[in-house]
Structure formats: structure tokens, C-alpha cells
Scaffold this active site. Sequence first.
Site, short mmCIF file in Angstrom:
data_model
loop_
_atom_site.label_atom_id
_atom_site.label_comp_id
_atom_site.label_asym_id
_atom_site.label_seq_id
_atom_site.Cartn_x
_atom_site.Cartn_y
_atom_site.Cartn_z
N SER A 1 0.82 -1.21 0.00
CA SER A 1 0.00 0.00 0.00
C SER A 1 0.86 1.26 0.00
CB SER A 1 -0.93 -0.01 1.21
OG SER A 1 -0.20 -0.01 2.43
N ARG B 1 0.33 3.42 -3.63
CA ARG B 1 -0.38 4.70 -3.52
C ARG B 1 0.41 5.79 -4.25
NH1 ARG B 1 -0.66 4.70 1.34
NH2 ARG B 1 -2.84 4.16 1.75
N ASN C 1 -0.70 7.42 -8.22
CA ASN C 1 -0.99 8.84 -8.43
C ASN C 1 -0.02 9.48 -9.41
OD1 ASN C 1 -3.16 10.13 -6.44
ND2 ASN C 1 -2.19 8.43 -5.36
#
Length: 269
Positions: free
Chosen positions: A199, A203, A207
Amino acid sequence: MAAGTELNPTDYINHHLTFFAKPVGEGGFWTLHWDSLLTAAVLGVLGMGFLWWVVRGATSGVPNKRQAFVELAYEFIDGQVKGIFHQGDRNRFVAPAALTVFVWVILMNAMDFLPVDWVGKITHVFAPEGFRIVPTADVNTTFALALSVWLLMIYFNIAVKGLGGWLHELICAPFGANPLLWPANLLFNLIEYVSKPLSHSLRLFGNMYAGEIIFLLLWMWAATGLVGTFFGTVLGLGWAIFHILIVVLQAFIFMMLTVVYIALAYEHH
């Protein structure tokens, strides 16, 4: 490849998403993305070098603009760390590590603002197949950063609790020390340990990768004629302004999770 010579979206984007990769030995897993490695290394040296240069010239009197900027950045990061890390001397490692992570990640994220075709005019000299200038849009970079934090978390777990204490925690928390519960405890903790670097890395990667794709589409659109240039420029400017928030926010989140994971290593269950 210039935007004006090849306007096929698939070919254009694929070209600019091709890594400057060289295999080591047989290749496969041991293929190095030299563009990500070199860009990240240069930005790390520049970022830390700038901070070192400012600190070397710091005075106790009225600070100049450079010193004031660095002091504000340090006080901001230190304040965030102070609110999370309560178990030891944060200035010994955690706060400097958080500042390093924040500065390095924000510099790597900021490479997304460079027009890829302008960068390509330089990089095509030695990397004609492609050169990706945004290290954090490469999952290998973000996972390497997250894995480094993960290893630090394990190190502090062992340093604080001892190897035996850490292993005991793995099999006895959170459900209890009954031997019948050991498998469930171990499985629960293994899932937690595996999910953290995944994670943490995905993440940031997701993005920045999405932002890179949007910039490529807008940059290509701006080369399709007068109308395309107008709308591509306007939308590109708007996206760049919004992307400033993404660049800073993702660096902040990555830094905060780094501090949280290290702070969790000090907690006993």
C-alpha cells in the site's frame, strides 16, 4: 520522438513510457531501469546538497531567504513527527529521516512538470528508445522506497523489543498467547507486514503514473493544430496547477506513513 511527428496516442504514450533499461547478466528480474536510478540519485544529491549548503551557511541572526525556507520546512516536518513519535528522541533518526524522505520524494514527483518532448531532445542522444524522467512513476522506485521503510520498521522492532520479543509478538498478538491461536496470530501479522509496503508503494506510484499519462495526453493534444494548442495549453496549465497539490500531498503522505510505521515498531502488544 517529437509530438508533432507522431500523433498516434498509443505509439506516442508507449514511446514515452519506455524505460531506459539494461539487463544485468541474463536479464529478466535483473533488469535495471537506469533512467529511474540516475534521476533519483541526482535529485537525492541535489536535494540533500542544497540542505547541507544552507545549513553550512546558517547564522543565529536574521536568516536569509534560503535559511528561512529550510527552517520552515524542518519545523513543519518536525511538528508532524512530534505528533506521532513519542517513544524516544525523534531528532536522533526519525525526524531527519522524515525530512529526507519528504524532500527526496517531492523532488522526484516534481519531475512530472517537465515537458517530455523537451526532455527527450536531450535524453534521445544516449537513450533513443526512451527515458522516463519521473522516478516515482516507476513502481520499482516506489516499492524500493517502501521496502526500505519496511526493513527499518523490522530493525526498530528488533532493536526495541529484542529478537525474542518481536517473534513472541508475531505469534501471540493480537488474539492471545494460547498455542491454538498462534497460527491465526501469525497469519494476521504476516498479512499486515505484507500489506504495508504494498500500500505504501502503490499509492505513490498510482498517483504519479496517472498524472504522467494525463500530461502526455495533453502535451500530445497541444501539437495537433491551433485549436488543440489552445485547449491543450489551457488544460495543461490547469492540470499542472492541480498537480502541484498531488506532488506535495503524495510526498507528505509517504513521509507520514514512514513515521507511522517506525513509531509502531516501538509499541508493545
